[in-house]
Design a protein around this motif. Sequence first.
Motif, PDB file in Angstrom:
ATOM      1  N   UNK A   5       1.272  15.684 -12.789  1.00 46.15           N
ATOM      2  CA  UNK A   5       1.906  14.382 -12.896  1.00 46.15           C
ATOM      3  C   UNK A   5       2.247  13.859 -11.503  1.00 46.15           C
ATOM      4  N   UNK A   6       2.627  12.609 -11.458  1.00 51.56           N
ATOM      5  CA  UNK A   6       3.179  12.001 -10.252  1.00 51.56           C
ATOM      6  C   UNK A   6       4.581  11.521 -10.591  1.00 51.56           C
ATOM      7  N   UNK A   7       5.457  11.486  -9.593  1.00 54.06           N
ATOM      8  CA  UNK A   7       6.859  11.161  -9.853  1.00 54.06           C
ATOM      9  C   UNK A   7       7.213   9.855  -9.152  1.00 54.06           C
ATOM     10  N   UNK A   8       7.977   9.024  -9.835  1.00 51.42           N
ATOM     11  CA  UNK A   8       8.335   7.695  -9.342  1.00 51.42           C
ATOM     12  C   UNK A   8       9.289   7.778  -8.156  1.00 51.42           C
ATOM     13  N   UNK A   9       9.527   6.620  -7.535  1.00 50.66           N
ATOM     14  CA  UNK A   9      10.470   6.530  -6.424  1.00 50.66           C
ATOM     15  C   UNK A   9      10.931   5.098  -6.253  1.00 50.66           C
ATOM     16  N   UNK A  10      11.398   4.750  -5.047  1.00 50.86           N
ATOM     17  CA  UNK A  10      11.968   3.431  -4.818  1.00 50.86           C
ATOM     18  C   UNK A  10      10.940   2.392  -4.407  1.00 50.86           C
ATOM     19  N   UNK A  11      11.199   1.167  -4.822  1.00 50.62           N
ATOM     20  CA  UNK A  11      10.399   0.003  -4.424  1.00 50.62           C
ATOM     21  C   UNK A  11      11.110  -0.674  -3.256  1.00 50.62           C
ATOM     22  N   UNK A  12      10.382  -1.370  -2.417  1.00 55.26           N
ATOM     23  CA  UNK A  12      10.989  -2.011  -1.265  1.00 55.26           C
ATOM     24  C   UNK A  12      11.835  -3.216  -1.628  1.00 55.26           C
ATOM     25  N   UNK A  13      12.893  -3.455  -0.831  1.00 55.57           N
ATOM     26  CA  UNK A  13      13.694  -4.654  -1.014  1.00 55.57           C
ATOM     27  C   UNK A  13      12.861  -5.903  -0.788  1.00 55.57           C
ATOM     28  N   UNK A  14      13.225  -6.996  -1.488  1.00 54.44           N
ATOM     29  CA  UNK A  14      12.480  -8.252  -1.428  1.00 54.44           C
ATOM     30  C   UNK A  14      13.378  -9.374  -0.920  1.00 54.44           C
ATOM     31  N   UNK A  15      12.805 -10.519  -0.647  1.00 57.47           N
ATOM     32  CA  UNK A  15      13.572 -11.614  -0.050  1.00 57.47           C
ATOM     33  C   UNK A  15      14.745 -12.039  -0.918  1.00 57.47           C
ATOM     34  N   UNK A  71      14.507   0.632  -8.800  1.00 55.92           N
ATOM     35  CA  UNK A  71      14.748   2.068  -8.748  1.00 55.92           C
ATOM     36  C   UNK A  71      13.725   2.789  -9.620  1.00 55.92           C
ATOM     37  N   UNK A  72      13.299   3.960  -9.172  1.00 55.94           N
ATOM     38  CA  UNK A  72      12.536   4.888 -10.009  1.00 55.94           C
ATOM     39  C   UNK A  72      11.318   4.249 -10.665  1.00 55.94           C
ATOM     40  N   UNK A  73      10.430   3.711  -9.847  1.00 61.68           N
ATOM     41  CA  UNK A  73       9.202   3.115 -10.382  1.00 61.68           C
ATOM     42  C   UNK A  73       7.995   3.677  -9.635  1.00 61.68           C
ATOM     43  N   UNK A  74       6.835   3.581 -10.281  1.00 62.12           N
ATOM     44  CA  UNK A  74       5.577   3.817  -9.589  1.00 62.12           C
ATOM     45  C   UNK A  74       5.208   2.523  -8.876  1.00 62.12           C
ATOM     46  N   UNK A 117      11.924  12.295  -4.496  1.00 59.81           N
ATOM     47  CA  UNK A 117      11.037  11.284  -3.937  1.00 59.81           C
ATOM     48  C   UNK A 117      11.795  10.293  -3.051  1.00 59.81           C
ATOM     49  N   UNK A 118      11.081   9.596  -2.162  1.00 58.62           N
ATOM     50  CA  UNK A 118      11.745   8.638  -1.276  1.00 58.62           C
ATOM     51  C   UNK A 118      12.238   7.400  -2.017  1.00 58.62           C
TER      52      UNK A 118
END
Length: 581
Positions: free
Chosen positions: A383-393, A399-402, A513-514
Amino acid sequence: MPDSGELEIFRHSLKSIVEEMGTTLQRTAYSTNIKIRRDHTCALFDSELRHISQHDIAPQHIGSLVSVVPKNIPDWEDELSPGDGILINDPYKGAVHLPDVMLISPLFHDDEIIGYAANSAHHVDIGGGTPGGIPNDNTELYGEGMVIPGVHAVEDWEYDENVLSFILRNVREPKMRRGDYQAQLGANRIGEKRFVDLHETYGRERTNDYLDELLDYTERRVRAAIEKLPDGSFSASDEMDGDGIVDEPVQLTLTVTIEGDEMTVDFTGTAEENRGPLNCTPAMAFAGVMSVAMAFIGEDLPKNDGFYRPFEVITPEGTMVNPTQNRPVAAGWEIPMRAADLMTKAMAEPVPEQTIGATKGIVCNTAFGGRDPRDDEEYVYYETVAGGYGGRAEKDGMDAVQTHFQNTANSPIEELETELPVYVRKYALIQDSEGAGRQRGGLGVRRDLEFYDHEASFSLLTDRTKSQPWGVFGGNPARAARFYRNPETDEEEPLPSKSTTKLEPNDVVSIQTPGGGGYGDPLERDPDAVLEDVQNDKVSEEKARTEYGVVITQNDVDYEATEERRRELSENGPANGGDHE
């Protein structure tokens, strides 16, 4: 020529075919990786081998299917009959890493080939020295598993049992693998039925006219969208962890050039090919950058041959994005994931309001296997494990997404503990793992697995333990990845991002994960938003004070102290939190 309404109906008719193919594959598959995590994709090609429609579940397979089918089918098409099928996973024939096996089937109507149904599914074992198909220390492709160069494996919608038995003898858990191969076959058969129905509804000539117009229409729309972007060349680079053999960072570089209605992504400047498995094929690199290009272009555009015409992706030979024959590629998906982040970083200059901070930046390949103490049968899991998405404008990172092209689901605890001899001892967001910003990044994930009553092999083939996901426009970097054996005990052992570990009975592995990088100055974040994150245990009071400049007393914002704290931080230079415990 069809009017716009007729063309839209035709387009969605094609889309419904690939969606039904995908649903068939998912619901008839045996493995958790396909039936729950949805690590598969289906597509249609016309008789000229033009890509005409694709299932949206796993965008990473964009690159492999549009590369493999046109490159390999001309060698076969003169000897294909109704109900035939070709299996292929060879990275050096346009495919990706070995676990992603493609099945391509010709579609016949009135004894003529009218198109091809194709699908790609990630098989959780493809042979090789470690369970799960992600060995970390091979220096040749041959050690990563079974290479299928293009085999005539299906006749009259039935597998040649000699071929299938040969494949299954070389993998772990063959009963489950057989079920997944049969699911791929069922998906393509549905594709044939529905595509034939479409031809009978529209007729051969009208269908071809509609396809020509759909591809040309898509190209016009994409070119118009690119033309709205500022012209220029924009570069970005980053370092990745070692390759599994040599423990030294390697550089990934790309330059995005926009000129009128065309876009080029050039990987010149990227490190030479690696000895270990941190290499990717051009098809992988293409998928990584195209997934982000699609996001910048926006709009609900068809994904077909017309979409790709205005793009050129340059992958210099002999680099880690275009390795020489038979170099290992098991960790290949880690490179396009980071390349996708670099696309957003490069585009921060021309379209700052549309870009994001770095995401988790890893696929996080994880695999393990052993003998199940409940029934003494061998098992293997990936499996692969989710992590954080970058902040947007305007919004925080999720949180916790692929992220980017990775659209697989996180396996539920109930599914894992039912199917496998593991207990999920912890499954949580990681406090303070986000990059602080005016809009913060998303939080990473901690997933601790206990391997009860048996020895097991646990493999990691990932990245981002030596560098952090960056922030943009003054945003701070996020916490890097961390992996441990028996965390928070006297036996705690950090695990490298590329490693295979032999586990003793009841050992625990922690996957951490990061997070995602922040967007904008953390001192500009709404104090009440910081308070909400503290109340939800996403951000600690200490980090609120040191990076956001928000002082929280008795579960509320002390606005006077916050104003003073922010003045102090502003005078002393920007707050840059770095990596947090």
